[in-house]
Design an enzyme around this catalytic site. Structure first.
Site, PDB file in Angstrom:
ATOM      1  N   GLU A  44      21.661  22.982   8.990  1.00 41.37           N
ATOM      2  CA  GLU A  44      22.446  22.818   7.769  1.00 41.37           C
ATOM      3  C   GLU A  44      23.238  24.105   7.495  1.00 41.37           C
ATOM      4  OE1 GLU A  44      21.589  21.257   3.206  1.00 41.37           O
ATOM      5  OE2 GLU A  44      20.064  22.446   4.225  1.00 41.37           O
ATOM      6  N   LYS A 121      24.494  13.875   2.602  1.00 43.95           N
ATOM      7  CA  LYS A 121      23.194  14.196   1.999  1.00 43.95           C
ATOM      8  C   LYS A 121      22.990  13.471   0.671  1.00 43.95           C
ATOM      9  CE  LYS A 121      20.363  18.335   1.088  1.00 43.95           C
ATOM     10  NZ  LYS A 121      20.398  19.819   1.084  1.00 43.95           N
ATOM     11  N   CYS A 164      17.769  18.362   5.513  1.00 48.64           N
ATOM     12  CA  CYS A 164      16.953  19.303   4.739  1.00 48.64           C
ATOM     13  C   CYS A 164      16.039  18.675   3.690  1.00 48.64           C
ATOM     14  CB  CYS A 164      17.867  20.355   4.103  1.00 48.64           C
ATOM     15  SG  CYS A 164      17.001  21.853   3.563  1.00 48.64           S
TER      16      CYS A 164
END
Length: 277
Positions: A44, A121, A164
């Site tokens: 990321e 995300k 993440c």
């Protein structure tokens, strides 16, 4: 259909200088390709570790330089290249992101230079942590993506995308597995404090409960005066074993995964057929 896949993880200490980050990526991706990697995964925030300036980069002419460079890298080496996250100004259906925010997009590029998938995300890291940064509010600079799980085909393997903080939400990975995922990717920038506490535990859990390979690809080290990430990029087996990994320094690893071991694990312990919910 191939029964093995050579996967690579690149662990970095990215900074706010995208040119330096891109040069480092090019060098390490070449090393991975020389060792036979078919799929190379970047962490990321790989090209810009600076949340406040993501919008400015996405709006600048530098954005196209970066996107062209990674496309050329994938095609010249004949690999699948997954950019863990990169700031984008538009949603997948081409709607402009409002305000000063961006989408955090995981980009999967084929050996032919095609953007085969993009995952934005969906879980944003708005938390307080006992470290020098103290508080993280991703929602102030990032707009959530749509609730659309993404699975791509990489040389016969089904690969699920995430980013993440998603790692803490098992329902996403169950959806990816329901869509056929055999390898789950988790590019990340886990803080040192949260990573030390939970990174490997969560990766192993997602592997065990979904009977998938899980590849966690993290940032590492000090990125500025207040931000430290944990590193420890790792590859876990469908049985929850850490097959290989790094520690706290920049670097990479290349490892083969075997579809037969995944099939065997699912056959011996057919959890999916035992589900009640």
């Amino acid at each position: 259909m191939t029964s093995t896949l050579s996967v690579a993880a690149i662990q970095l200490t990215s900074t706010d200088n995208w040119r330096d980050n891109l040069d480092t990526v090019k060098s390490l991706v070449n090393c991975c390709a020389e060792e036979g990697a078919e799929l190379v995964v970047l962490p990321e925030n790989v090209f810009l570790f600076d949340g406040k300036n993501m919008r400015a980069l996405a709006q600048s002419s530098d954005q196209q330089i970066i996107l062209d460079s990674i496309t050329e890298l994938a095609t010249s080496l004949g690999i699948y290249l997954v950019v863990g996250s990169h700031p984008m100004l538009y949603s997948e259906d081409n709607h402009a992101v409002v305000g000063d925010r961006v989408r955090q997009s995981c980009l999967a590029i084929s050996p032919q230079g095609e953007l085969v998938s993009r995952y934005d995300k969906i879980h944003l890291f708005d938390v307080d942590v006992d470290d020098k940064a103290a508080s993280y509010r991703e929602s102030s600079v990032i707009e959530k993506g749509e609730l659309t799980p993404k699975v791509i085909d990489v040389n016969g393997f089904k690969v699920g995308l995430s980013i993440c903080y998603d790692l803490r939400f098992p329902e996403l990975y169950r959806e990816l597995t329901q869509l056929g995922a055999e390898l789950l990717l988790v590019p990340a920038a886990f803080t040192y404090v949260t990573g030390k506490a939970h990174w490997n535990t969560l990766l192993a859990a997602r592997a065990i409960e979904n009977q998938c390979f899980v590849l966690g690809v993290n940032q590492c080290g000090w990125h500025n005066a207040t931000r430290q990430t944990y590193g420890h990029s790792s590859l876990y087996s469908p049985n929850g074993e850490r097959l290989t990994g790094l520690e706290g320094e920049s670097g990479y690893f290349v490892c083969h995964i075997d579809k037969e071991s995944l099939i065997s694990q699912r056959s011996k312990m057919p959890c999916f057929s035992h589900r009640r919910f």
